[in-house]
Design a protein around this motif. Structure first.
Motif, PDB file in Angstrom:
ATOM      1  N   GLY B 116     -17.926 106.143  71.505  1.00 35.44           N
ATOM      2  CA  GLY B 116     -16.921 107.166  71.226  1.00 35.44           C
ATOM      3  C   GLY B 116     -15.778 107.123  72.221  1.00 35.44           C
ATOM      4  O   GLY B 116     -14.602 107.170  71.850  1.00 35.44           O
ATOM      5  N   VAL B 117     -16.133 107.004  73.511  1.00 37.05           N
ATOM      6  CA  VAL B 117     -15.099 106.925  74.550  1.00 37.05           C
ATOM      7  C   VAL B 117     -14.212 105.712  74.307  1.00 37.05           C
ATOM      8  O   VAL B 117     -12.976 105.797  74.371  1.00 37.05           O
ATOM      9  N   GLY B 118     -14.853 104.569  73.996  1.00 36.42           N
ATOM     10  CA  GLY B 118     -14.089 103.338  73.772  1.00 36.42           C
ATOM     11  C   GLY B 118     -13.111 103.491  72.622  1.00 36.42           C
ATOM     12  O   GLY B 118     -11.945 103.104  72.731  1.00 36.42           O
ATOM     13  N   LEU B 119     -13.584 104.093  71.500  1.00 37.18           N
ATOM     14  CA  LEU B 119     -12.703 104.285  70.335  1.00 37.18           C
ATOM     15  C   LEU B 119     -11.494 105.130  70.709  1.00 37.18           C
ATOM     16  O   LEU B 119     -10.351 104.764  70.423  1.00 37.18           O
ATOM     17  N   THR B 120     -11.756 106.258  71.386  1.00 32.20           N
ATOM     18  CA  THR B 120     -10.643 107.148  71.725  1.00 32.20           C
ATOM     19  C   THR B 120      -9.647 106.454  72.639  1.00 32.20           C
ATOM     20  O   THR B 120      -8.440 106.470  72.382  1.00 32.20           O
ATOM     21  N   VAL B 121     -10.150 105.826  73.711  1.00 28.62           N
ATOM     22  CA  VAL B 121      -9.240 105.208  74.678  1.00 28.62           C
ATOM     23  C   VAL B 121      -8.415 104.115  74.005  1.00 28.62           C
ATOM     24  O   VAL B 121      -7.188 104.055  74.149  1.00 28.62           O
TER      25      VAL B 121
ATOM     26  N   THR C 159     -12.519 112.680  78.053  1.00 21.33           N
ATOM     27  CA  THR C 159     -12.148 112.091  76.763  1.00 21.33           C
ATOM     28  C   THR C 159     -11.206 113.012  76.004  1.00 21.33           C
ATOM     29  O   THR C 159     -10.208 112.561  75.429  1.00 21.33           O
ATOM     30  N   VAL C 160     -11.508 114.318  76.048  1.00 17.92           N
ATOM     31  CA  VAL C 160     -10.648 115.274  75.344  1.00 17.92           C
ATOM     32  C   VAL C 160      -9.266 115.322  75.998  1.00 17.92           C
ATOM     33  O   VAL C 160      -8.249 115.440  75.308  1.00 17.92           O
ATOM     34  N   VAL C 161      -9.234 115.181  77.357  1.00 20.79           N
ATOM     35  CA  VAL C 161      -7.939 115.170  78.039  1.00 20.79           C
ATOM     36  C   VAL C 161      -7.106 113.976  77.586  1.00 20.79           C
ATOM     37  O   VAL C 161      -5.908 114.105  77.282  1.00 20.79           O
TER      38      VAL C 161
END
Lengths: 130, 143, 189
Positions: B116-121, C159-161
């Motif tokens: 999830g972190v990877g997708l967002t970043v 992540t939200v930031v």
């Protein structure tokens, strides 16, 4: 003796870098340069945290089979890891604001922006008086 | 840009960069790496493509709508993994109940969360580049 | 030990030199490239301080993406700064920075020495995290296990930031794009 110097040397450099960043933020008029100054300040704080986590003779905190291995403190690493990515996101936000300001005022020089604001204010004041 | 060498090199490099990003993503449990770094590396592949060809060409392989969707999906996935744990009777974002044993539950949870972190970043970086590249400077504010 | 000190001193001197050059450059492109170099040297510094994950992130994010973003922004901004005369304000700034740096360096004698095992930082949570990562979670990379599991709330917030910052940049720079594309469509009809 050399241990003593090495023991505080990193702190000194971090503080000097921090102050260079602060100097750029205070004294430079260009908004882009101010963002660069903030980036320098930020990196020096990262360096301070990582320095706290260092153990002389330790290794990176990736577990090996050797039970007696000393690992550096992983907690500052985690804090800084996320802070770096958030830092680039906020830098991008600052750049976007700078671009917007440049579009509205035609300059990113701090003095010229406040001067043109002042001119606008006086124009409005005179119109209101009429 | 009309340089044939750059274009061919980009075409050759595009897939290995994404592959390296995926390696960093899923090997993050065992060596240095994880969602943050992998997202940036994958985004770098798309940005390279956009610089060498054009932003319009890059929008064909990564349309802005898909980009926005994935951007939100990554953060949603992170929160959702926590909620699944909550439904199965565990505190929020503690992954013990996700697998058959506690350890495998932790493995699955960490993998999903990092993804999830990877997708967002990755998608935030791509959308940042799109919006910087597409900004229309000439247009006046008033019209 | 002595090799480590030499490498450390070299990298640190390099960082200082680059930072001092950044103060005085007026061409924006060289400022941006120097900032990228500064990040890269900082990444090397992180490797020498045993923080491999942080070094990886700094090299890819600080030296890679942020340089690209700066260059992309530069295409809409003036390429050179205006010349400034050295005036009283600069002297005030220099005085402030020197005084604060002096105070901080004075205070640094109260900080624990770098790299000692008995420092307060290493006494509380770190050992629990390392043991827990070995026994409870079973992942060799302690940084990943803290990032995703022990401090999962923290990472969720970050992540939200990032998500919010991305949306904010889109909002700031988007309306020009949408309106012109509408205008173009109107012209084509």
């Amino acid at each position: 003796m050399i241990d003593q110097i090495f023991g505080v040397w990193n702190y000194w450099i971090v503080f000097i870098l921090m102050m260079i960043g602060l100097y750029i933020v205070i004294s430079k008029k260009s908004l882009l340069k101010k963002i660069v100054g903030l980036a320098i300040f930020q990196t020096s704080v990262f360096l301070l945290y990582i320095t706290f986590g260092k153990i002389a003779g330790g290794t990176a905190p990736i577990l090996t089979d050797n039970v007696n291995e000393i690992y550096s403190n992983p907690l500052p690493h985690v804090l800084i890891l996320t802070a770096i990515v958030v830092g680039v996101a906020t830098t991008a936000l600052g750049l976007a604001l700078t671009i917007r300001i440049n579009k509205a005022y035609g300059t990113i020089n701090e003095d010229e922006i406040s001067a043109s604001d002042l001119v606008e204010y006086h124009k409005k004041y005179l119109e209101d008086k009429k | 840009m009309d340089n044939i060498i750059l274009k061919v090199c980009t075409k050759v490099l595009f897939t290995p960069i994404i592959l390296f990003g995926l390696y960093v993503q899923f090997h993050g449990d065992f060596g240095p790496g994880g969602g943050f770094q992998a997202g940036v590396i994958v985004a770098a592949a798309f940005i390279l493509y956009a610089i060498v060809f054009s932003v319009e060409d890059c929008k064909l392989i990564m349309p802005p709508k898909l980009n926005f969707f994935l951007l939100a999906l990554g953060a949603f996935l992170y929160g959702f993994v926590g909620i699944v744990g909550l439904i199965l009777g565990d505190p929020y974002l503690s992954y013990d109940v996700l697998g058959s044993t506690k350890e495998s539950g932790q493995h699955i949870g960490i993998l999903l969360v990092e993804f999830g972190v990877g997708l967002t970043v990755c998608n935030v970086m791509i959308s940042l580049f799109y919006s910087f590249a597409n900004f229309n400077f000439r247009r006046k504010n008033n019209d | 030990m002595i090799g480590e000190i030499i490498i450390n001193a070299f990298l640190v001197t390099l960082m200082l030199t680059i930072a001092i050059f950044i103060i005085n450059t007026r061409k924006v492109i060289s400022t941006i490239l120097l900032t990228g170099t500064y990040s890269l040297v900082a990444a090397l510094m992180f490797v020498s301080l045993d923080a491999v994950d942080v070094a990886f992130t700094e090299a890819s994010v600080g030296a890679g993406i942020s340089t690209i973003l700066f260059l992309a922004a530069l295409s809409y901004l003036p390429k050179e700064e205006k010349k400034e005369k050295f005036n009283v304000k600069h002297i005030y700034a220099i005085c402030t920075c020197t005084i604060v740096a002096g105070l901080l360096i004075w205070a640094s004698y109260d900080l624990p020495l770098v790299g000692q095992l008995e420092n307060p930082v290493h006494q509380n949570l770190a050992q629990d995290f390392i043991e827990g990562s070995r026994n409870h979670i079973g992942i060799p990379n302690v940084v990943t296990s803290i990032l995703a599991s022990y401090r999962g709330y923290d990472t969720f917030g970050e992540t939200v930031v990032i998500y919010t910052a991305g949306i904010a940049v889109l909002v700031l720079l988007y309306d020009g794009v949408s309106k012109t594309s509408k205008n173009n469509k109107g012209k084509n009809k």
